[in-house]
Design a protein around this motif. Sequence first.
Motif, PDB file in Angstrom:
ATOM      1  N   SER A  58       0.840  -1.212   0.000  1.00  0.00           N
ATOM      2  CA  SER A  58       0.000   0.000   0.000  1.00  0.00           C
ATOM      3  C   SER A  58       0.866   1.250   0.000  1.00  0.00           C
ATOM      4  CB  SER A  58      -0.882   0.049   1.248  1.00  0.00           C
ATOM      5  OG  SER A  58      -1.521  -1.169   1.453  1.00  0.00           O
ATOM      6  N   LEU A  59       1.920   1.220   0.803  1.00  0.00           N
ATOM      7  CA  LEU A  59       2.807   2.386   0.890  1.00  0.00           C
ATOM      8  C   LEU A  59       3.549   2.596  -0.428  1.00  0.00           C
ATOM      9  CD1 LEU A  59       4.240   1.671   4.458  1.00  0.00           C
ATOM     10  CD2 LEU A  59       2.656   3.506   3.853  1.00  0.00           C
ATOM     11  N   LEU A  60       3.909   1.491  -1.082  1.00  0.00           N
ATOM     12  CA  LEU A  60       4.658   1.602  -2.338  1.00  0.00           C
ATOM     13  C   LEU A  60       3.776   2.057  -3.503  1.00  0.00           C
ATOM     14  CD1 LEU A  60       6.977  -1.565  -2.199  1.00  0.00           C
ATOM     15  CD2 LEU A  60       7.546   0.786  -1.583  1.00  0.00           C
ATOM     16  N   ILE A  61       2.503   1.645  -3.519  1.00  0.00           N
ATOM     17  CA  ILE A  61       1.645   2.050  -4.646  1.00  0.00           C
ATOM     18  C   ILE A  61       1.166   3.492  -4.511  1.00  0.00           C
ATOM     19  CG2 ILE A  61       0.857  -0.274  -5.303  1.00  0.00           C
ATOM     20  CD1 ILE A  61      -1.788   0.311  -3.869  1.00  0.00           C
ATOM     21  N   ALA A  62       1.393   4.085  -3.342  1.00  0.00           N
ATOM     22  CA  ALA A  62       0.948   5.469  -3.125  1.00  0.00           C
ATOM     23  C   ALA A  62       1.581   6.422  -4.125  1.00  0.00           C
ATOM     24  CB  ALA A  62       1.292   5.910  -1.709  1.00  0.00           C
ATOM     25  N   THR A  63       2.794   6.083  -4.549  1.00  0.00           N
ATOM     26  CA  THR A  63       3.510   7.017  -5.416  1.00  0.00           C
ATOM     27  C   THR A  63       3.847   6.415  -6.780  1.00  0.00           C
ATOM     28  OG1 THR A  63       5.537   6.330  -4.292  1.00  0.00           O
ATOM     29  CG2 THR A  63       4.520   8.371  -3.545  1.00  0.00           C
ATOM     30  N   LYS A  65       4.036   5.947 -10.531  1.00  0.00           N
ATOM     31  CA  LYS A  65       3.931   7.001 -11.535  1.00  0.00           C
ATOM     32  C   LYS A  65       3.354   6.474 -12.845  1.00  0.00           C
ATOM     33  CE  LYS A  65       7.613   9.710  -9.465  1.00  0.00           C
ATOM     34  NZ  LYS A  65       7.931   8.780  -8.354  1.00  0.00           N
ATOM     35  N   PHE A  66       2.688   5.325 -12.775  1.00  0.00           N
ATOM     36  CA  PHE A  66       2.079   4.769 -13.995  1.00  0.00           C
ATOM     37  C   PHE A  66       0.788   4.058 -13.625  1.00  0.00           C
ATOM     38  CE2 PHE A  66       5.083   1.636 -12.265  1.00  0.00           C
ATOM     39  CZ  PHE A  66       4.252   0.535 -12.110  1.00  0.00           C
ATOM     40  N   GLY A  87      -0.721  -4.921  -5.743  1.00  0.00           N
ATOM     41  CA  GLY A  87      -1.408  -3.648  -5.570  1.00  0.00           C
ATOM     42  C   GLY A  87      -1.499  -2.938  -6.907  1.00  0.00           C
ATOM     43  N   THR A  88      -2.588  -2.223  -7.135  1.00  0.00           N
ATOM     44  CA  THR A  88      -2.745  -1.527  -8.413  1.00  0.00           C
ATOM     45  C   THR A  88      -2.714  -0.018  -8.203  1.00  0.00           C
ATOM     46  OG1 THR A  88      -5.138  -1.269  -8.286  1.00  0.00           O
ATOM     47  CG2 THR A  88      -4.316  -3.376  -9.140  1.00  0.00           C
ATOM     48  N   SER A  89      -2.525   0.683  -9.316  1.00  0.00           N
ATOM     49  CA  SER A  89      -2.530   2.146  -9.257  1.00  0.00           C
ATOM     50  C   SER A  89      -3.915   2.666  -8.872  1.00  0.00           C
ATOM     51  CB  SER A  89      -2.075   2.721 -10.597  1.00  0.00           C
ATOM     52  OG  SER A  89      -2.706   2.065 -11.676  1.00  0.00           O
ATOM     53  N   GLU A  90      -4.934   1.797  -8.942  1.00  0.00           N
ATOM     54  CA  GLU A  90      -6.276   2.205  -8.498  1.00  0.00           C
ATOM     55  C   GLU A  90      -6.474   1.972  -7.007  1.00  0.00           C
ATOM     56  OE1 GLU A  90      -8.284  -0.296 -11.273  1.00  0.00           O
ATOM     57  OE2 GLU A  90      -8.851   1.416 -12.502  1.00  0.00           O
ATOM     58  N   LEU A 124       7.343  -4.205 -11.007  1.00  0.00           N
ATOM     59  CA  LEU A 124       6.490  -3.095 -11.431  1.00  0.00           C
ATOM     60  C   LEU A 124       5.986  -3.418 -12.832  1.00  0.00           C
ATOM     61  CD1 LEU A 124       8.763  -0.108 -10.332  1.00  0.00           C
ATOM     62  CD2 LEU A 124       6.785  -1.027  -9.123  1.00  0.00           C
ATOM     63  N   GLU A 125       4.659  -3.425 -12.970  1.00  0.00           N
ATOM     64  CA  GLU A 125       4.059  -3.804 -14.254  1.00  0.00           C
ATOM     65  C   GLU A 125       3.151  -2.710 -14.791  1.00  0.00           C
ATOM     66  OE1 GLU A 125       3.595  -8.632 -14.432  1.00  0.00           O
ATOM     67  OE2 GLU A 125       1.794  -7.417 -14.262  1.00  0.00           O
ATOM     68  N   PRO A 126       3.719  -1.778 -15.557  1.00  0.00           N
ATOM     69  CA  PRO A 126       2.850  -0.748 -16.146  1.00  0.00           C
ATOM     70  C   PRO A 126       1.959  -1.375 -17.217  1.00  0.00           C
ATOM     71  CG  PRO A 126       5.196  -0.215 -16.402  1.00  0.00           C
ATOM     72  CD  PRO A 126       5.115  -1.637 -15.976  1.00  0.00           C
TER      73      PRO A 126
END
Length: 309
Positions: A58-63, A65-66, A87-90, A124-126
């Motif tokens: 959760s802490l890592l997905i907070a920032t 950039k994709f 975790g997702t960017s959403e 990291l999977e954009p």
Amino acid sequence: MAVKIKNMKDTLQRFLFENLAVRGELVHLDATWQAVLERHEYPEAVRNVLGQLMSAVSLLIATLKFNGQLIAQIQGNGPVSLLVVEGTSEKTLRATASIKEGQEDFSDESLQGLFGDARLVITLEPQQGERYQGIVALTGENLAGALTDYLLRSEQLDTDLWLAADGKQAAGLLIQKLPETEKTKSNSNVIELNSDIDGWNRIQQLSATIKDEELLELDAEEIIHRLYHEEDVRMFEPDLISFRCSCSRERVAKMLKSLGVDEVNTIIKEQSTIDVACEFCNHKYSFDAVDTKQLFASNISHDSPKTEQ
Ligand SMILES: [Zn+2]
């Protein structure tokens, strides 16, 4: 359930120390963590590390950039072979743990005892663009240390993390020293640089006084006040976090197809249906002889939308 939600908070709170090149984040997971625990029963020691990893993600997905996802895995050769948190960017999460069959002894609750020789793998999977993967050995006493190591190596950023989890909630605190160029209100002279180093050390020391119970029981505002009441802290609008599994009948169909028609027919002959349970949410997908025949009859059938479950 609807009554309970009022007290449940699943929030990610970002904050910034004004005049210092230091940012912070606090995460608190209730319903999101409960959604994982409702679906699987884990030994306490395993459960707590999984909760910590979920807080960390959760802490890592907070920032991020994709648009896309971040996957954290602990892979080891001990009684627990795998932990996965996605975790997702959403700001949605799902998590699962794999325990070696027949394994019942979790008396050694250290990371070494649970995972043996293990590594932490962050992917990291954009949705568009290239995948990035960082791997660090899972040494030391806690997960936070391995993550700090990962962040220093992959992003060259000084970070400190505190993670906690129990049977009800999971939580985490992150502080990070920002690169000088991102510093707010910067007057780059020597005096300010020096005071910044002091600032980072001071924030680190203040943060290190956090106790697991405080992290788990208090809300973000209370924690920030308790730790940093003499600092000038700017808080951002909190983000909501939730549990969501991305599994679907179509994905399971695709997986079955990849096994090949012979393998699938063999299982159907033996068991008459193929039942696949999602390892994350435990949802069961069932395929009978008619379904599997259809699967291999056409190359496009499994991609077409299906509304039935
Ligand atoms: Zn699922």
